[in-house]
Design a protein around this motif. Structure first.
Motif, PDB file in Angstrom:
ATOM      1  N   GLY A   6      41.755  32.796  47.845  1.00 23.76           N
ATOM      2  CA  GLY A   6      42.315  33.768  48.766  1.00 23.76           C
ATOM      3  C   GLY A   6      41.350  34.916  48.950  1.00 23.76           C
ATOM      4  O   GLY A   6      40.139  34.745  48.827  1.00 23.76           O
ATOM      5  N   HIS A   7      41.920  36.086  49.249  1.00 19.15           N
ATOM      6  CA  HIS A   7      41.051  37.242  49.461  1.00 19.15           C
ATOM      7  C   HIS A   7      41.736  38.540  49.041  1.00 19.15           C
ATOM      8  O   HIS A   7      42.958  38.610  48.963  1.00 19.15           O
ATOM      9  N   LEU A   8      40.909  39.519  48.771  1.00 15.81           N
ATOM     10  CA  LEU A   8      41.349  40.877  48.475  1.00 15.81           C
ATOM     11  C   LEU A   8      40.889  41.763  49.611  1.00 15.81           C
ATOM     12  O   LEU A   8      39.915  41.452  50.297  1.00 15.81           O
ATOM     13  N   VAL A   9      41.568  42.877  49.799  1.00 15.76           N
ATOM     14  CA  VAL A   9      41.135  43.884  50.764  1.00 15.76           C
ATOM     15  C   VAL A   9      40.842  45.155  49.986  1.00 15.76           C
ATOM     16  O   VAL A   9      41.678  45.614  49.211  1.00 15.76           O
ATOM     17  N   VAL A  10      39.639  45.681  50.176  1.00 16.26           N
ATOM     18  CA  VAL A  10      39.229  46.934  49.561  1.00 16.26           C
ATOM     19  C   VAL A  10      38.667  47.843  50.645  1.00 16.26           C
ATOM     20  O   VAL A  10      38.419  47.403  51.774  1.00 16.26           O
ATOM     21  N   ASP A  11      38.442  49.096  50.315  1.00 13.49           N
ATOM     22  CA  ASP A  11      37.829  50.035  51.256  1.00 13.49           C
ATOM     23  C   ASP A  11      36.447  49.491  51.631  1.00 13.49           C
ATOM     24  O   ASP A  11      35.645  49.192  50.741  1.00 13.49           O
ATOM     25  N   PRO A  12      36.148  49.333  52.919  1.00 14.03           N
ATOM     26  CA  PRO A  12      34.845  48.792  53.317  1.00 14.03           C
ATOM     27  C   PRO A  12      33.664  49.553  52.705  1.00 14.03           C
ATOM     28  O   PRO A  12      32.644  48.940  52.372  1.00 14.03           O
ATOM     29  N   ALA A  13      33.805  50.844  52.512  1.00 12.11           N
ATOM     30  CA  ALA A  13      32.716  51.639  51.928  1.00 12.11           C
ATOM     31  C   ALA A  13      32.512  51.323  50.449  1.00 12.11           C
ATOM     32  O   ALA A  13      31.447  51.608  49.899  1.00 12.11           O
ATOM     33  N   GLU A  14      33.515  50.722  49.814  1.00  6.88           N
ATOM     34  CA  GLU A  14      33.439  50.423  48.382  1.00  6.88           C
ATOM     35  C   GLU A  14      33.309  48.930  48.081  1.00  6.88           C
ATOM     36  O   GLU A  14      33.192  48.540  46.928  1.00  6.88           O
ATOM     37  N   ARG A  15      33.325  48.102  49.131  1.00  3.65           N
ATOM     38  CA  ARG A  15      33.357  46.660  48.908  1.00  3.65           C
ATOM     39  C   ARG A  15      32.162  46.135  48.119  1.00  3.65           C
ATOM     40  O   ARG A  15      32.323  45.395  47.148  1.00  3.65           O
ATOM     41  N   ASP A  16      30.951  46.511  48.494  1.00  8.97           N
ATOM     42  CA  ASP A  16      29.780  45.979  47.805  1.00  8.97           C
ATOM     43  C   ASP A  16      29.760  46.406  46.343  1.00  8.97           C
ATOM     44  O   ASP A  16      29.382  45.623  45.466  1.00  8.97           O
ATOM     45  N   GLY A  17      30.187  47.625  46.067  1.00 10.07           N
ATOM     46  CA  GLY A  17      30.287  48.094  44.689  1.00 10.07           C
ATOM     47  C   GLY A  17      31.348  47.334  43.921  1.00 10.07           C
ATOM     48  O   GLY A  17      31.173  47.024  42.742  1.00 10.07           O
ATOM     49  N   TYR A  18      32.459  47.026  44.589  1.00 13.55           N
ATOM     50  CA  TYR A  18      33.524  46.245  43.946  1.00 13.55           C
ATOM     51  C   TYR A  18      32.993  44.872  43.548  1.00 13.55           C
ATOM     52  O   TYR A  18      33.166  44.428  42.422  1.00 13.55           O
ATOM     53  N   VAL A  19      32.330  44.201  44.485  1.00 15.17           N
ATOM     54  CA  VAL A  19      31.801  42.856  44.218  1.00 15.17           C
ATOM     55  C   VAL A  19      30.766  42.912  43.090  1.00 15.17           C
ATOM     56  O   VAL A  19      30.792  42.088  42.176  1.00 15.17           O
ATOM     57  N   ALA A  20      29.867  43.887  43.144  1.00 16.87           N
ATOM     58  CA  ALA A  20      28.857  44.028  42.089  1.00 16.87           C
ATOM     59  C   ALA A  20      29.522  44.272  40.735  1.00 16.87           C
ATOM     60  O   ALA A  20      29.064  43.757  39.710  1.00 16.87           O
ATOM     61  N   GLY A  21      30.613  45.023  40.729  1.00 19.36           N
ATOM     62  CA  GLY A  21      31.337  45.297  39.498  1.00 19.36           C
ATOM     63  C   GLY A  21      32.035  44.084  38.917  1.00 19.36           C
ATOM     64  O   GLY A  21      32.455  44.099  37.764  1.00 19.36           O
ATOM     65  N   CYS A  22      32.149  43.028  39.698  1.00 19.97           N
ATOM     66  CA  CYS A  22      32.788  41.794  39.244  1.00 19.97           C
ATOM     67  C   CYS A  22      31.788  40.800  38.653  1.00 19.97           C
ATOM     68  O   CYS A  22      32.192  39.729  38.177  1.00 19.97           O
ATOM     69  N   ALA A  23      30.509  41.117  38.670  1.00 18.43           N
ATOM     70  CA  ALA A  23      29.485  40.172  38.209  1.00 18.43           C
ATOM     71  C   ALA A  23      29.731  39.707  36.775  1.00 18.43           C
ATOM     72  O   ALA A  23      29.606  38.519  36.477  1.00 18.43           O
ATOM     73  N   GLN A  24      30.094  40.620  35.889  1.00 14.29           N
ATOM     74  CA  GLN A  24      30.318  40.235  34.496  1.00 14.29           C
ATOM     75  C   GLN A  24      31.535  39.310  34.370  1.00 14.29           C
ATOM     76  O   GLN A  24      31.520  38.362  33.599  1.00 14.29           O
ATOM     77  N   VAL A  25      32.566  39.570  35.169  1.00 18.29           N
ATOM     78  CA  VAL A  25      33.756  38.711  35.143  1.00 18.29           C
ATOM     79  C   VAL A  25      33.381  37.295  35.595  1.00 18.29           C
ATOM     80  O   VAL A  25      33.802  36.315  34.985  1.00 18.29           O
ATOM     81  N   VAL A  26      32.582  37.202  36.644  1.00 14.23           N
ATOM     82  CA  VAL A  26      32.156  35.891  37.137  1.00 14.23           C
ATOM     83  C   VAL A  26      31.346  35.168  36.064  1.00 14.23           C
ATOM     84  O   VAL A  26      31.570  33.981  35.790  1.00 14.23           O
ATOM     85  N   GLU A  27      30.428  35.876  35.433  1.00 14.74           N
ATOM     86  CA  GLU A  27      29.608  35.282  34.382  1.00 14.74           C
ATOM     87  C   GLU A  27      30.470  34.778  33.222  1.00 14.74           C
ATOM     88  O   GLU A  27      30.294  33.653  32.740  1.00 14.74           O
ATOM     89  N   LEU A  28      31.418  35.598  32.782  1.00 12.26           N
ATOM     90  CA  LEU A  28      32.300  35.203  31.677  1.00 12.26           C
ATOM     91  C   LEU A  28      33.174  34.011  32.062  1.00 12.26           C
ATOM     92  O   LEU A  28      33.381  33.097  31.264  1.00 12.26           O
ATOM     93  N   ALA A  29      33.699  34.027  33.281  1.00 11.26           N
ATOM     94  CA  ALA A  29      34.553  32.926  33.734  1.00 11.26           C
ATOM     95  C   ALA A  29      33.780  31.620  33.768  1.00 11.26           C
ATOM     96  O   ALA A  29      34.261  30.591  33.279  1.00 11.26           O
ATOM     97  N   ARG A  30      32.578  31.658  34.320  1.00 17.37           N
ATOM     98  CA  ARG A  30      31.791  30.427  34.421  1.00 17.37           C
ATOM     99  C   ARG A  30      31.429  29.857  33.063  1.00 17.37           C
ATOM    100  O   ARG A  30      31.201  28.650  32.939  1.00 17.37           O
TER     101      ARG A  30
END
Length: 94
Positions: A6-30
Motif C-alpha cells: 500500500g502507501h503512506l501519505v506524508v508532508d511532501p517537504a518531509e517525504r525524502d527524509g521520511y524514506v531515508a529514515g526508514c533505511a535501517q528498518v528496511v535493512e533489519l527487515a531484509r
C-alpha cells in the motif's frame, strides 16, 4: 505467504527524509527470518506518497519483526495510510 502493500501519505517537504529514515528498518527487515522482500520507497509521481511493499513466508515472522510498528517519530509524520495485508494461497511464474 503474506504480502503487505500500500502507501503512506506524508508532508511532501518531509517525504525524502521520511524514506531515508526508514533505511535501517528496511535493512533489519531484509535480514529477518521469513522476510522475502521489503521496500519503502518514494513515489515517482506523487511528492507526498511513500510506497510500501513487504513479502513474508508466514504471519509468525511478520509479527515477530513488526513488534510495536513504526516509531513515534515516524508515526507522527504519517498523515494518511492505505496499507493492507494479503494472504497468498498460490504462487506461480508470470
Amino acid at each position: 505467504m503474506l504480502i503487505v502493500a500500500g502507501h503512506l501519505v506524508v508532508d511532501p517537504a518531509e517525504r525524502d527524509g521520511y524514506v531515508a529514515g526508514c533505511a535501517q528498518v528496511v535493512e533489519l527487515a531484509r535480514a529477518a527470518e521469513g522476510c522475502l522482500d521489503f521496500s519503502i520507497t518514494a513515489d515517482v509521481l506523487d511528492p507526498g506518497r511513500v510506497n510500501v511493499y513487504e513479502r513474508w513466508t508466514a504471519e509468525e515472522p511478520l509479527l515477530a519483526f513488526r513488534g510495536g510498528g513504526p516509531s513515534e517519530g515516524q508515526q507522527a509524520q504519517i498523515l494518511d495510510a492505505d496499507v493492507k495485508r494479503y494472504t497468498i494461497s498460490a504462487v506461480g511464474d508470470p
